[in-house]
Design a protein around this motif. Structure first.
Motif, short mmCIF file in Angstrom:
data_model
loop_
_atom_site.label_atom_id
_atom_site.label_comp_id
_atom_site.label_asym_id
_atom_site.label_seq_id
_atom_site.Cartn_x
_atom_site.Cartn_y
_atom_site.Cartn_z
N ARG A 1 -12.26 7.91 -11.81
CA ARG A 1 -12.71 9.19 -11.27
C ARG A 1 -13.30 9.05 -9.87
N ARG A 2 -13.54 7.85 -9.44
CA ARG A 2 -14.07 7.59 -8.09
C ARG A 2 -13.13 6.69 -7.28
N GLN A 3 -11.90 6.59 -7.74
CA GLN A 3 -10.97 5.64 -7.13
C GLN A 3 -10.58 6.01 -5.70
N GLY A 4 -10.72 7.28 -5.35
CA GLY A 4 -10.42 7.68 -3.98
C GLY A 4 -11.32 6.97 -2.99
N TRP A 5 -12.61 6.87 -3.34
CA TRP A 5 -13.56 6.19 -2.46
C TRP A 5 -13.31 4.68 -2.44
N LEU A 6 -12.70 4.16 -3.50
CA LEU A 6 -12.44 2.73 -3.57
C LEU A 6 -11.07 2.36 -2.99
N PHE A 7 -10.25 3.38 -2.71
CA PHE A 7 -8.87 3.12 -2.32
C PHE A 7 -8.78 2.25 -1.07
N PHE A 8 -9.50 2.59 -0.02
CA PHE A 8 -9.39 1.83 1.22
C PHE A 8 -10.02 0.45 1.12
N PRO A 9 -11.16 0.28 0.44
CA PRO A 9 -11.63 -1.09 0.21
C PRO A 9 -10.61 -1.92 -0.58
N LEU A 10 -9.92 -1.29 -1.52
CA LEU A 10 -8.91 -2.01 -2.30
C LEU A 10 -7.73 -2.44 -1.45
N LEU A 11 -7.49 -1.71 -0.35
CA LEU A 11 -6.37 -2.09 0.52
C LEU A 11 -6.58 -3.46 1.15
N THR A 12 -7.83 -3.94 1.19
CA THR A 12 -8.06 -5.28 1.74
C THR A 12 -7.38 -6.35 0.88
N TYR B 1 -5.83 11.25 5.30
CA TYR B 1 -6.67 10.32 4.52
C TYR B 1 -7.66 11.09 3.64
N ARG B 2 -8.17 12.19 4.16
CA ARG B 2 -9.08 13.01 3.35
C ARG B 2 -8.35 13.56 2.13
N ILE B 3 -7.12 13.99 2.33
CA ILE B 3 -6.31 14.51 1.21
C ILE B 3 -6.07 13.42 0.18
N VAL B 4 -5.76 12.22 0.65
CA VAL B 4 -5.50 11.09 -0.26
C VAL B 4 -6.72 10.77 -1.09
N VAL B 5 -7.89 10.66 -0.43
CA VAL B 5 -9.13 10.34 -1.14
C VAL B 5 -9.45 11.43 -2.16
N ASP B 6 -9.35 12.70 -1.74
CA ASP B 6 -9.65 13.80 -2.64
C ASP B 6 -8.70 13.83 -3.83
N TYR B 7 -7.43 13.62 -3.56
CA TYR B 7 -6.45 13.63 -4.65
C TYR B 7 -6.73 12.51 -5.66
N LEU B 8 -6.96 11.32 -5.17
CA LEU B 8 -7.17 10.18 -6.07
C LEU B 8 -8.44 10.34 -6.89
N ASN B 9 -9.47 10.94 -6.31
CA ASN B 9 -10.70 11.18 -7.07
C ASN B 9 -10.51 12.24 -8.14
N LEU C 1 -7.15 16.16 -12.50
CA LEU C 1 -7.32 17.61 -12.45
C LEU C 1 -6.30 18.26 -11.53
N ARG C 2 -6.10 17.65 -10.35
CA ARG C 2 -5.25 18.27 -9.33
C ARG C 2 -3.77 18.22 -9.67
N ALA C 3 -3.36 17.28 -10.52
CA ALA C 3 -1.93 17.11 -10.78
C ALA C 3 -1.51 17.62 -12.14
N ARG C 4 -2.34 18.44 -12.79
CA ARG C 4 -1.99 18.89 -14.14
C ARG C 4 -0.94 20.00 -14.14
N ASP C 5 -0.93 20.81 -13.09
CA ASP C 5 0.07 21.87 -13.04
C ASP C 5 1.41 21.26 -12.64
N PRO C 6 2.45 21.42 -13.45
CA PRO C 6 3.74 20.80 -13.13
C PRO C 6 4.35 21.39 -11.89
N PHE C 7 5.08 20.56 -11.17
CA PHE C 7 5.79 21.02 -9.98
C PHE C 7 6.87 22.01 -10.39
N GLN C 8 6.93 23.14 -9.71
CA GLN C 8 7.91 24.17 -10.03
C GLN C 8 9.16 23.99 -9.17
N CYS C 9 10.26 23.72 -9.81
CA CYS C 9 11.52 23.54 -9.08
C CYS C 9 11.93 24.87 -8.43
#
Length: 359
Positions: A165-176, A331-339, A343-351
């Motif tokens: 649930r906090r992986q967005g904030w950890l994403f860039f440190p993990l890139l090391t 980058y802000r979008i990436v961090v927010d999405y990963l955190n 929740l953000r990806a529960r609605d299925p993509f509509q073709c």
């Protein structure tokens, strides 16, 4: 003036109309000569990065036993990032007409200078290009340390769930650690029992490069400084390379595993471009034109900027959403999405095609 003219013979059936969209765009791009090779550009780039690589090692030799070597480690990581971009272009066959020349350029740059397998990367990256952000199909959103889909989030509880649930904030440190991960993954691929003859040759090149790298560091530097040099180089390399790939698809719609899309929408709707000038082009290796790159993977890197207005106009003409943002916004979008991926990806993509039929 628009490159596109209304066609009186446009198919009336939605399936046929959607299928023809990419064909019409590709024909326009081809007729404008935008798929021609740019050999002068690439020979110049290859010469410059090779000279820079050699210059770093000359600098390391001249500095000797000094903590200033850490500056050289960071510079080496930046140079290797540019080499990786060229290897990427070769793997996509952007440089030469000959497939063999492209493949060996990618192998020699990736294996000989970076120490990373082009064969392993091309296999993984090709599957990504075929189905970007497609659940169960795109390896770049597969299960791993970072969870990219709600299905992965649901399986994590306790400490693992708390971190996710906090992986967005950890994403860039993990890139090391991404640089080390790339080396380990490519070696594991090359040293498997079923490796082909070409992959065994590539493995020999890479093992020679990595062994020579470690030997030079240990000859020139005490163990502590050699370890610090290696650690910093891997960390900066991971951040630079991971930071160039992260903005492209993370936080864009996820396609359910069973859904099918036409080629143009599959590539455009799941990709994000990054605005910027010459410095962004250089830092991201042309991957800031991600939409154009996915539509025309073999298009030479310097041509992507020229084709962008054509692709953007074509998407607007046909109601296909074209996404472009600034680097830090991405980058802000990436961090927010990963955190908030659960929740953000529960609605299925509509073709779009399915939505049109329902109407």
């Amino acid at each position: 003036m628009s490159q596109f003219v209304a066609d009186d013979h446009t198919p009336s059936r939605p399936q046929q109309r959607y299928t023809n969209l990419y064909t019409d765009l590709a024909r326009t791009v081809r007729e404008l000569g935008l798929l021609r090779r740019r050999r002068g550009y690439y020979w110049t780039r290859i010469g410059l990065v090779t000279a820079a690589f050699a210059g770093v090692w000359v600098g390391v030799g001249l500095l000797g036993n000094s903590w200033l070597q850490l500056l050289m480690a960071a510079v080496l990581a930046l140079v290797l990032t540019q080499v990786a971009f060229l290897s990427h272009d070769g793997a996509h066959r952007q440089i030469f007409d000959s497939a063999a020349w492209n493949d060996w350029t990618a192998r020699l740059l990736g294996g000989g200078l970076i120490g990373m397998s082009s064969s392993w990367w091309r296999s993984k990256h090709s599957r990504h290009h075929q189905a970007p952000n497609h659940v169960d199909h795109d390896p770049d959103i597969g299960a791993g340390v970072v969870a990219f889909t709600p299905q992965h989030v649901e399986k994590r509880t306790g400490l693992s769930g708390w971190l996710t649930r906090r992986q967005g904030w950890l994403f860039f440190p993990l890139l090391t650690l991404e640089g080390l991960n790339l080396y380990v993954s490519s070696l594991r691929h090359l040293l498997r029992r079923s490796a082909t003859k070409v992959e065994r040759i590539e493995a020999a090149i890479i093992l020679t490069r990595l062994g020579g790298y470690l030997a030079v560091l240990l000859i020139l530097l005490p163990v502590g400084k050699a370890g610090a040099f290696l650690g910093l180089q891997l960390a900066v390399f991971g951040i630079c390379l991971g930071g160039s790939f992260a903005p492209n698809h993370k936080g864009m719609p996820l396609v359910p595993a069973t859904m099918k899309l036409d080629f143009l929408r599959r590539q455009v709707l799941m990709s994000r471009n990054i605005r910027g000038g010459v410095m962004i082009d250089f830092a991201l290796g042309g991957l800031n034109y991600q939409i154009e790159h996915h539509l025309f993977p073999s298009m030479p890197r310097p041509t992507l900027k020229a084709v962008q207005p054509i692709v953007r106009e074509y998407c607007e003409l046909h109601g296909v959403k074209y996404t472009e943002v600034g680097l830090f916004t991405s980058y802000r979008i990436v961090v927010d999405y990963l955190n908030n991926v659960g929740l953000r990806a529960r609605d299925p993509f509509q073709c779009p095609l399915v939505a049109l039929y329902r109407k």
